[in-house]
Design an enzyme around this catalytic site. Structure first.
Site, PDB file in Angstrom:
ATOM      1  N   SER A 253       0.917  -1.106   0.060  1.00 33.29           N
ATOM      2  CA  SER A 253      -0.187   0.113   0.079  1.00 33.29           C
ATOM      3  C   SER A 253       0.761   1.250   0.002  1.00 33.29           C
ATOM      4  CB  SER A 253      -0.805   0.599   1.088  1.00 33.29           C
ATOM      5  OG  SER A 253       0.015   0.705   2.775  1.00 33.29           O
ATOM      6  N   LYS A 254       0.246   2.607  -0.063  1.00 34.31           N
ATOM      7  CA  LYS A 254       1.169   3.450  -0.211  1.00 34.31           C
ATOM      8  C   LYS A 254       1.990   3.413   0.807  1.00 34.31           C
ATOM      9  CE  LYS A 254      -0.688   6.589  -3.717  1.00 34.31           C
ATOM     10  NZ  LYS A 254      -2.464   6.223  -4.081  1.00 34.31           N
ATOM     11  N   ARG A 255       1.006   3.320   2.256  1.00 32.59           N
ATOM     12  CA  ARG A 255       1.936   3.295   3.471  1.00 32.59           C
ATOM     13  C   ARG A 255       3.749   3.052   3.528  1.00 32.59           C
ATOM     14  NH1 ARG A 255       0.902   0.771   7.565  1.00 32.59           N
ATOM     15  NH2 ARG A 255      -0.231  -0.804   5.660  1.00 32.59           N
ATOM     16  N   THR A 256       3.259   1.773   2.517  1.00 30.63           N
ATOM     17  CA  THR A 256       4.719   0.856   3.274  1.00 30.63           C
ATOM     18  C   THR A 256       5.248   1.218   1.363  1.00 30.63           C
ATOM     19  OG1 THR A 256       3.004  -1.201   2.213  1.00 30.63           O
ATOM     20  CG2 THR A 256       4.142  -1.432   4.681  1.00 30.63           C
ATOM     21  N   GLY A 257       4.945   1.790   0.839  1.00 36.27           N
ATOM     22  CA  GLY A 257       6.139   1.829   0.044  1.00 36.27           C
ATOM     23  C   GLY A 257       5.871   2.744  -1.794  1.00 36.27           C
TER      24      GLY A 257
END
Ligand code: GLU
Length: 491
Positions: A253-257
């Protein structure tokens, strides 16, 4: 059968191309190429509010950037068009009518309030939330009457009893109890068709033989298989690709990459490395070779080497792989690709790029073995563009320099100045300097550590004579002179 292979990539132009989508496209493309089949691009733009022409062209551009071409689809056309789903509505509605007439689909007039209450009740009594089929009890006359009275309705698929089985090329036999498959909606109240319905209409109309897509679609597949059966058609083969996971082992997801392909493009990842890395997310060439070309992918892609489990997206590995391409590729090609990054970093103008072409090539050549992505090139070359009095010294460079003192550099300055001011080029001084160090009782680091700091501000980097060559004699001497005072003073 192999000449008949027809696969498709079916992106929705409602956002930027996700790296998982790009990988799906690559595997479809590779499967078609491996089997001498056709790769079809179909734009699934039925979400009219969120789909845009800009997203569509960005997706097409991203695919071309990765090295893919398509045999049928937007731009190139083909015999099974139109290739934008929104332009196929008439055909979709015909299929819906056929299914309704054949009793495989039925009108449902339940209001959203009723459906909401039903759902709440089912959740409270721990039942699977599903439509209770109230409207299947309506007679044809009641349906006709309701429609004539203008009551809003949806068209639902009538899921038969039993089990739905299919063989997934990657996962093997898969089966779902039809009880888990709700009587899903094919046409919404506004008449617009839903994904599971149109995907079958279009895949069958386009004679798709293999549906290769992300694992997130696995639960849609029984709905689609049942629909093929209702239409009296043979379902295509299915292959569901493993998820790409973030470092938290959840779907990336955007949060992890960064999840959009363009993020990597903008950061200067070589397209060949992006293609290579995305393929490594779930596929292996031979279990050993990690660096491979798109031609090798096309020659070797097989479902048998696709893993079932999700693969963890490892950015460090991605950067390493990028470096394999950047460092081992042709310098000329690297220069061309680095140019826009020099401009966007504000180091050079378009005019300077052509005026100082040879110099730029030498400058990039001096850092080629140390960069992985193109955006690192301006970072590593920024020192060349600094004002001589204001080269940014990093802490480590200053520490290394101060340990040695400026004695050797001060003497060297006196020796090197007349030479650089007359005819010697820095490169010619390389050997002479080494001799000078020995003759004057210094060790190499006594000169080179402070000199590196004065010239570049960094603790490591290219050969110092290459650096002086790039800076030119005047700037090199000015930097040494500033270094002599800055390294003695407080810094
Ligand atoms: N438009 C769908 C998506 O982007 C396509 C899924 C499929 O390949 O069937 O997820």
């Amino acid at each position: 059968m192999s000449e008949n292979v027809r696969v498709r990539f079916a992106p929705s132009p409602t956002g930027r191309l996700h790296i998982g989508g790009a990988r799906t496209a690559l595997f479809n493309w590779a499967y078609a190429r491996r089997h001498g089949g056709k790769f079809i691009l179909r734009v699934e733009d039925t979400d009219r509010e969120r789909s845009t022409a800009e997203f569509e062209s960005a997706i097409l551009e991203g695919m071309s950037w990765l090295g893919m071409d398509w045999d049928e689809g937007p731009v190139v056309g083909g015999d099974f068009g139109p290739y934008r789903q929104s332009e196929r509505l008439e055909a979709h509605l015909e299929v819906a009518e056929e299914l309704e007439k054949g009793g495989h689909a039925y009108r449902c007039f339940c209001t959203s309030e009723r459906l909401g209450e039903l759902r709440e009740k089912q959740i409270a009594t721990k039942q699977t939330a599903a439509y209770d089929r109230k409207c299947t009890a309506l007679t044809q006359d009641e349906v006709t009457h309701n429609l004539a009275a203008g009551l809003p309705s949806v068209l639902r698929f009538r899921v038969p009893e039993g089990e739905t089985k299919f063989t997934d090329e990657i996962r093997g036999d898969v089966s779902f109890s039809n009880k888990e498959v709700d009587d899903w909606i094919m046409l919404r109240a506004d008449g617009s068709p839903t994904y599971n319905f149109v995907v079958v209409c279009d895949d069958s109309a386009m004679k798709i033989t293999h549906v290769i897509r992300g694992e997130e679609h696995l639960t849609n597949t029984p709905k689609q298989v049942l629909l093929y059966r209702a239409l009296g058609l043979e379902a295509p083969s299915f292959a569901h690709l493993p998820l790409i996971l973030g470092t938290d082992k959840k779907k990336l997801s955007k949060r992890t990459g960064d999840t959009a392909l363009d993020d990597y493009r903008e950061r200067g990842f070589p397209p060949e490395a992006v293609m290579n890395f995305l393929c490594l997310q779930g596929w292996a060439l031979d279990g050993e070779t990690e660096v491979f070309s798109i031609d090798q992918l096309a020659k070797n892609f097989a479902f048998s080497a696709v893993s079932k489990g999700g693969s963890v997206f490892d950015l460090q590995k991605f950067l390493w792989l990028a470096g394999e391409y950047t460092q081992k590729g042709e310098l000329e090609a690297l220069v061309e690709r680095a140019k826009p990054f020099m401009v966007s970093a504000g180091l050079m103008t378009q005019a300077e790029l052509s005026e100082r072409g040879e110099w730029l090539k030498a400058a990039i050549g001096s850092v080629q073995e140390r960069v992985r992505i193109y955006s690192e090139i301006p970072e590593q070359l920024a020192y060349l563009f600094a004002t001589d009095a204001e080269v940014v010294y990093d802490e480590k460079a200053v520490k290394n320099a101060k340990k040695r003192g400026v004695d050797a550099m001060s003497n060297y300055f006196e020796w090197v100045r007349p030479r650089l001011e007359s005819s010697s080029t820095p490169a010619e001084l390389r050997e002479e300097t080494r001799t000078w160090i020995g003759e004057n009782g210094f060790k190499f680091p006594d000169l080179f550590q402070p000199l590196r700091c004065a010239l570049t501000g960094a603790a490591g980097g290219p050969d110092l004579f290459d650096v002086m060559e790039l800076l030119g004699p005047e700037s090199s001497l000015a930097r040494i002179q500033h270094g002599l005072s800055r390294l003695v003073d407080s810094e």
